[in-house]
Motif scaffolding. Structure first.
Motif, PDB file in Angstrom:
ATOM      1  N   GLN A 184       0.838  -1.197   0.000  1.00  0.00           N
ATOM      2  CA  GLN A 184       0.000   0.000   0.000  1.00  0.00           C
ATOM      3  C   GLN A 184       0.876   1.252   0.000  1.00  0.00           C
ATOM      4  OE1 GLN A 184      -2.467   0.288   3.468  1.00  0.00           O
ATOM      5  NE2 GLN A 184      -3.901   1.665   2.473  1.00  0.00           N
ATOM      6  N   ARG A 185       1.961   1.234   0.750  1.00  0.00           N
ATOM      7  CA  ARG A 185       2.893   2.364   0.793  1.00  0.00           C
ATOM      8  C   ARG A 185       3.507   2.610  -0.578  1.00  0.00           C
ATOM      9  NH1 ARG A 185       8.661   2.441   2.439  1.00  0.00           N
ATOM     10  NH2 ARG A 185       9.191   4.617   2.753  1.00  0.00           N
ATOM     11  N   ALA A 186       3.815   1.522  -1.284  1.00  0.00           N
ATOM     12  CA  ALA A 186       4.388   1.654  -2.626  1.00  0.00           C
ATOM     13  C   ALA A 186       3.407   2.331  -3.578  1.00  0.00           C
ATOM     14  CB  ALA A 186       4.786   0.277  -3.167  1.00  0.00           C
ATOM     15  N   VAL A 187       2.154   1.920  -3.533  1.00  0.00           N
ATOM     16  CA  VAL A 187       1.154   2.536  -4.408  1.00  0.00           C
ATOM     17  C   VAL A 187       0.906   3.985  -3.989  1.00  0.00           C
ATOM     18  CG1 VAL A 187      -1.238   2.405  -5.219  1.00  0.00           C
ATOM     19  CG2 VAL A 187       0.111   0.315  -4.957  1.00  0.00           C
ATOM     20  N   ASP A 188       0.920   4.248  -2.705  1.00  0.00           N
ATOM     21  CA  ASP A 188       0.760   5.619  -2.235  1.00  0.00           C
ATOM     22  C   ASP A 188       1.916   6.494  -2.725  1.00  0.00           C
ATOM     23  OD1 ASP A 188      -0.586   7.640  -0.685  1.00  0.00           O
ATOM     24  OD2 ASP A 188       1.069   7.476   0.743  1.00  0.00           O
ATOM     25  N   HIS A 197       2.901   1.259 -18.664  1.00  0.00           N
ATOM     26  CA  HIS A 197       3.382   2.122 -17.586  1.00  0.00           C
ATOM     27  C   HIS A 197       4.342   1.418 -16.637  1.00  0.00           C
ATOM     28  CE1 HIS A 197       0.365   5.148 -18.659  1.00  0.00           C
ATOM     29  NE2 HIS A 197      -0.466   4.136 -18.839  1.00  0.00           N
ATOM     30  N   ALA A 198       4.661   0.164 -16.909  1.00  0.00           N
ATOM     31  CA  ALA A 198       5.442  -0.652 -15.978  1.00  0.00           C
ATOM     32  C   ALA A 198       6.844  -0.107 -15.746  1.00  0.00           C
ATOM     33  CB  ALA A 198       5.513  -2.092 -16.470  1.00  0.00           C
ATOM     34  N   GLU A 199       7.522   0.316 -16.779  1.00  0.00           N
ATOM     35  CA  GLU A 199       8.902   0.788 -16.623  1.00  0.00           C
ATOM     36  C   GLU A 199       8.961   2.032 -15.746  1.00  0.00           C
ATOM     37  OE1 GLU A 199      12.812   0.337 -16.675  1.00  0.00           O
ATOM     38  OE2 GLU A 199      11.416  -1.041 -17.634  1.00  0.00           O
ATOM     39  N   ALA A 200       8.036   2.956 -15.943  1.00  0.00           N
ATOM     40  CA  ALA A 200       7.997   4.168 -15.110  1.00  0.00           C
ATOM     41  C   ALA A 200       7.710   3.802 -13.656  1.00  0.00           C
ATOM     42  CB  ALA A 200       6.950   5.140 -15.642  1.00  0.00           C
ATOM     43  N   ALA A 201       6.811   2.859 -13.436  1.00  0.00           N
ATOM     44  CA  ALA A 201       6.495   2.428 -12.067  1.00  0.00           C
ATOM     45  C   ALA A 201       7.712   1.784 -11.418  1.00  0.00           C
ATOM     46  CB  ALA A 201       5.327   1.447 -12.082  1.00  0.00           C
ATOM     47  N   ARG A 202       8.431   0.924 -12.140  1.00  0.00           N
ATOM     48  CA  ARG A 202       9.643   0.286 -11.589  1.00  0.00           C
ATOM     49  C   ARG A 202      10.680   1.333 -11.193  1.00  0.00           C
ATOM     50  NH1 ARG A 202       9.364  -3.774 -15.909  1.00  0.00           N
ATOM     51  NH2 ARG A 202       8.489  -5.634 -14.989  1.00  0.00           N
ATOM     52  N   ASN A 203      10.874   2.336 -12.044  1.00  0.00           N
ATOM     53  CA  ASN A 203      11.856   3.392 -11.740  1.00  0.00           C
ATOM     54  C   ASN A 203      11.473   4.155 -10.477  1.00  0.00           C
ATOM     55  OD1 ASN A 203      13.386   2.704 -13.975  1.00  0.00           O
ATOM     56  ND2 ASN A 203      12.402   4.227 -15.303  1.00  0.00           N
ATOM     57  N   LEU A 204      10.208   4.478 -10.335  1.00  0.00           N
ATOM     58  CA  LEU A 204       9.766   5.203  -9.132  1.00  0.00           C
ATOM     59  C   LEU A 204       9.909   4.332  -7.886  1.00  0.00           C
ATOM     60  CD1 LEU A 204       6.625   7.033 -10.537  1.00  0.00           C
ATOM     61  CD2 LEU A 204       8.721   8.105  -9.695  1.00  0.00           C
ATOM     62  N   LEU A 205       9.530   3.067  -7.992  1.00  0.00           N
ATOM     63  CA  LEU A 205       9.636   2.179  -6.831  1.00  0.00           C
ATOM     64  C   LEU A 205      11.081   1.893  -6.468  1.00  0.00           C
ATOM     65  CD1 LEU A 205       6.661  -0.264  -7.466  1.00  0.00           C
ATOM     66  CD2 LEU A 205       6.790   1.660  -5.867  1.00  0.00           C
ATOM     67  N   ALA A 206      11.977   1.951  -7.425  1.00  0.00           N
ATOM     68  CA  ALA A 206      13.410   1.817  -7.128  1.00  0.00           C
ATOM     69  C   ALA A 206      13.863   2.997  -6.283  1.00  0.00           C
ATOM     70  CB  ALA A 206      14.223   1.735  -8.415  1.00  0.00           C
ATOM     71  N   ARG A 207      13.363   4.193  -6.594  1.00  0.00           N
ATOM     72  CA  ARG A 207      13.680   5.379  -5.778  1.00  0.00           C
ATOM     73  C   ARG A 207      13.157   5.222  -4.363  1.00  0.00           C
ATOM     74  NH1 ARG A 207      11.318  10.178  -8.928  1.00  0.00           N
ATOM     75  NH2 ARG A 207      11.057  10.880  -6.784  1.00  0.00           N
ATOM     76  N   LEU A 208      11.955   4.649  -4.246  1.00  0.00           N
ATOM     77  CA  LEU A 208      11.386   4.420  -2.907  1.00  0.00           C
ATOM     78  C   LEU A 208      12.244   3.445  -2.118  1.00  0.00           C
ATOM     79  CD1 LEU A 208       9.091   4.682  -0.798  1.00  0.00           C
ATOM     80  CD2 LEU A 208       7.932   2.812  -1.989  1.00  0.00           C
TER      81      LEU A 208
END
Length: 157
Positions: free
Chosen positions: A24-28, A142-153
C-alpha cells in the motif's frame, strides 16, 4: 480482455512485498509522484485463513455477550418507539422497556446458542485472510515508469 500466461491479471509485476502495508505504501508513493495509479493493482498470493483464539467461552460469557448485544438492540428499538411519545416519562419508559426486553431476550439467545454447540466450540476467536506475498502489478505501458519510481522508494528505506 482475457489474461494470458505471459501477462497475469493486473499486468506486469513492478514490486513484491511481504505485507500489505508495504504494498500500500508503494502505491501511495506512486500516487504522490503523480503516477497514474488507475493502472496499478495489488494482488495477494498464497492466501491463508488465520484464526486467532482470543479466549475461553463459558456459559456465563455467552449469556453476558448475548445480553449486551440484546441490550444495544433494545435501546435502539426503545429510542425509535420513544420518537412517538408525547412526554418525557413515556420516552424514558419506552427506552427502559426496550433495554430490559432486549437484555432478557439477548441473554436467552446467548444461552441457547452456547447450549446448541454442545461444548464443541467453547472458545472465542477472530478470523482474517492474509497473503504470503503482495505483488504490485501495472499495465505494461506504464510498468517501466512504475519500476523506476519504486526503485527510488527502495533507496529511501
Amino acid at each position: 480482455m482475457t489474461a494470458s500466461v505471459s501477462m497475469p491479471l493486473g499486468g506486469v509485476q513492478v514490486g513484491s512485498y511481504d505485507d500489505y502495508p508495504r504494498a500500500q505504501r508503494a502505491v501511495d508513493f506512486l500516487s504522490d509522484e503523480q503516477f497514474p495509479v488507475e493502472h496499478v493493482t495489488i494482488i495477494g498470493s498464497d492466501l491463508r485463513m488465520v484464526e486467532k483464539v482470543t479466549g475461553r467461552l463459558t456459559r456465563g460469557r455467552a449469556v453476558a455477550a448475548g445480553a449486551l448485544s440484546g441490550a444495544w438492540f433494545g435501546i435502539f428499538v426503545g429510542l425509535l418507539l420513544g420518537i412517538f411519545s408525547t412526554d418525557g416519562a413515556a420516552w424514558v419508559g419506552s427506552l427502559l422497556s426496550g433495554l430490559l426486553i432486549g437484555l432478557v431476550f439477548g441473554a436467552l439467545y446467548g444461552f441457547a446458542g452456547y447450549a446448541a454447540t454442545g461444548g464443541k466450540r467453547d472458545f472465542t476467536s477472530t478470523n482474517s485472510v492474509v497473503a504470503a506475498r503482495y505483488d504490485v502489478m501495472c499495465a505494461p505501458a506504464h510498468a517501466e515508469a512504475a519500476r523506476n519510481l519504486l526503485a527510488r522508494l527502495s533507496l529511501r528505506d
